[in-house]
Design an enzyme around this catalytic site. Structure first.
Site, PDB file in Angstrom:
ATOM      1  N   GLU A  32       0.841  -1.205   0.000  1.00 22.10           N
ATOM      2  CA  GLU A  32       0.000   0.000   0.000  1.00 22.10           C
ATOM      3  C   GLU A  32       0.870   1.247   0.000  1.00 22.10           C
ATOM      4  O   GLU A  32       1.772   1.374   0.823  1.00 22.10           O
ATOM      5  CB  GLU A  32      -0.896  -0.020   1.240  1.00 22.10           C
ATOM      6  N   LYS A 121     -10.543  -2.047   8.116  1.00 25.58           N
ATOM      7  CA  LYS A 121      -9.284  -1.638   8.715  1.00 25.58           C
ATOM      8  C   LYS A 121      -9.598  -1.088  10.102  1.00 25.58           C
ATOM      9  O   LYS A 121     -10.219  -0.025  10.219  1.00 25.58           O
ATOM     10  CB  LYS A 121      -8.618  -0.570   7.851  1.00 25.58           C
TER      11      LYS A 121
END
Length: 203
Positions: A32, A121
């Site tokens: 990411e 998340k």
């Protein structure tokens, strides 16, 4: 099996390929690049163009729906956010991207899932805590992946997995701006070793 996402906040596009290669060599399969990094879309483009088929490149700190298209155009396959924004979730699904919005409460979690989120998340994980995650897990569908992000390190993997974590987003432990590819690769390998000891696997 638990998953590991390498978060490369502050990555320069000129370093992207070498850092990606080091991570892939260490066994990392999801990377990411936060959008508040220098020229993040270029980094995503370079890595996505050169990544093996089983390696997923995506963007983090995605706060606006319009940014989702830019990530998709750069070849990104994953959208990660620190917050829960239904518009961002919907934009990600419209472009065929996996999306992991940030949540800290059961209300946010269920709104996100109802909007089409592929997983959650948990952020900031160290504030919500393992007890908070365990309580949320009691009401979330068992199939939902929950990634603990923020203040979590390899030494904590086992207890977080026991509390219901499906995976982890790891940033500064693996990468800080200026780190060499060799150093990043070694840190990633240590994180993956810790994950494997607890019964997880880096994806």
């Amino acid at each position: 099996m638990a998953e590991l996402v390498a978060i490369l906040r502050g990555l320069k596009s000129t370093d992207a390929l070498a850092i990606m290669n080091a991570l892939v060599h260490a066994g990392v399969r999801t990377i990411e690049v936060p959008l508040n990094s220098p020229n993040p879309l270029k980094s995503i483009e370079v890595m996505a163009r050169n990544a093996p088929d089983d390696v997923k490149i995506g963007a983090g700190t995605v706060l606006r729906p319009q940014d989702v298209k830019s990530v998709a155009d750069a070849g990104g396959r994953l959208i990660v956010a620190p917050n829960m924004d239904v518009n961002v979730i919907c934009a990600a699904k419209e472009h065929g991207l996996e999306v992991l919005p940030g949540v800290a409460t059961p209300t946010e979690a269920f709104v996100a899932l109802n909007a089409g989120a592929d997983g959650l998340k948990l952020f900031p994980a160290h504030v919500v805590g393992q007890a908070g995650l365990a309580a949320m897990r009691a009401v979330l569908p068992a199939s939902v992946r929950v990634f603990a992000v923020g203040g979590v390190g390899p030494e904590d993997f086992g207890s977080w997995i026991a509390s219901g974590a499906s995976g982890f987003g790891i940033g500064s432990y693996i990468f800080k701006p200026g780190d060499t590819p060799d150093f990043v690769g070694k840190r990633a390998a240590l994180a993956i070793k810790a994950l494997n000891v607890t019964g997880g696997v880096a994806l």
